[in-house]
Design an enzyme around this catalytic site. Structure first.
Site, short mmCIF file in Angstrom:
data_model
loop_
_atom_site.label_atom_id
_atom_site.label_comp_id
_atom_site.label_asym_id
_atom_site.label_seq_id
_atom_site.Cartn_x
_atom_site.Cartn_y
_atom_site.Cartn_z
N PRO A 9 0.81 -1.21 0.00
CA PRO A 9 0.00 0.00 0.00
C PRO A 9 0.85 1.27 0.00
CG PRO A 9 -0.53 -1.47 1.85
CD PRO A 9 0.79 -1.87 1.30
N GLU A 10 0.52 2.15 -0.89
CA GLU A 10 1.15 3.46 -0.95
C GLU A 10 0.05 4.49 -0.67
OE1 GLU A 10 3.48 3.91 -4.55
OE2 GLU A 10 3.65 1.74 -4.78
#
Length: 274
Positions: free
Chosen positions: A2-3
């Site tokens: 996840p960014e």
DNA sequence: GTCTATGTTTGCGG
DNA sequence: TCCGCAAACATAGA
């Protein structure tokens, strides 16, 4: 995995599910190292009875502010995932933290690789203060990016991944932003023209907004890839222009996309137009 | 067995 | 101080 866009999607889903206002009935930690601060014991003990305010995001951190002024910070790292559902379900594999809520639901943290971290802090800023600017904030301008780039003699790609330089960008969106800006990932940071800095600024914001609009990027089909709070998959993987497209034709010039390793991270780019 | 993996920290050497 | 690199964290999938 996840960014910024994935974390933002999770936060919006938690908010939409009404996490704000709910009260923690009991906090359970099944893998002590997941709770980085304080000790898992005092983490559990001091959370009972605490009430959430609306969730928010800073960089790749999910920030769960509490009514009493403290904050829980959750970093998903590679494979962390939050789920919110009815409490009482048996514990699934790899679930390291479960917060039972007074409203009959529970917030669960599942992280197969166990890299994810939780923090319970008196002041959220003691951790968030280490982060660089928020790329989507109005205060992040082309001028402020120019100021930050000045004097940096490292390569662009590793710099974009440096959370103290700019908060929230990870490997996927770094490659995509550099492609959009037509900049080589190994370009030395302080050699950009002001026009190229403008392009980079615009590309970063565009890529992140596009990611959020698509509810994030979910690669592959395994459970270790990004999923939202209810298991939703993102749709941004269908919009990737260079990431994991090694050997496939550049969408601008048909030159095969190349993959190199920079700062131990795979880096994808078009050798012709970047 | 090998290689790869969307993240971050730490320690080393230049 | 800045920078690049390797290893560590721990696991799954190809």
């Amino acid at each position: 995995m996840p960014e910024l866009p994935e974390v933002e999607s999770v936060v919006r889903q938690l908010d939409a599910a009404g996490l704000g206002g709910s009260v923690i009935h009991r906090a359970r930690v099944f893998w002590p190292r997941t709770v980085a601060k304080p000790s898992p014991r005092s983490f559990s003990r001091s959370l009972a009875g605490a009430r959430f305010l609306a969730p928010r995001r800073r960089g790749k951190f999910i920030v769960l502010d509490l009514e009493d002024g403290r904050s829980i910070l959750v970093h998903l790292r590679m494979t962390g995932r939050l789920t919110l559902g009815k409490s009482g379900a048996p514990r699934e594999p790899h679930e390291q933290v479960i917060l039972d809520l007074a409203d009959g639901r529970d917030l669960r943290f599942r992280d197969p690789r166990k890299f994810g971290r939780w923090y319970l802090l008196d002041v959220a800023e003691e951790k968030l203060g280490e982060l660089g600017p928020e790329p989507l904030a109005a205060s992040f301008s082309s001028q402020s990016l120019a100021r930050e780039l000045a004097g940096r003699r490292g390569m662009l790609k590793p710099l974009l991944l440096n959370q103290a330089f700019l908060a929230g960008i990870g490997n996927i969106y770094a490659d995509e932003a550099l492609f959009l800006a037509r900049l080589h990932p190994q370009r030395t940071a302080d050699t950009l023209s002001s026009e190229q800095i403008r392009d980079l600024h615009r590309a970063i914001r565009r890529v992140l907004r596009e990611g959020i609009r698509a509810s994030g990027t979910s690669l592959g089909d395994a459970s270790t890839n990004y999923q939202g709070v209810d298991g939703q998959r993102g749709r941004h993987q269908f919009r990737l222009k260079v990431f994991q497209r090694t050997g496939e034709p550049c969408l601008r010039c048909r030159t095969p996309i190349r993959r190199i390793v920079l700062g131990q991270r795979s880096t994808h780019f078009c050798p012709q137009c970047q």
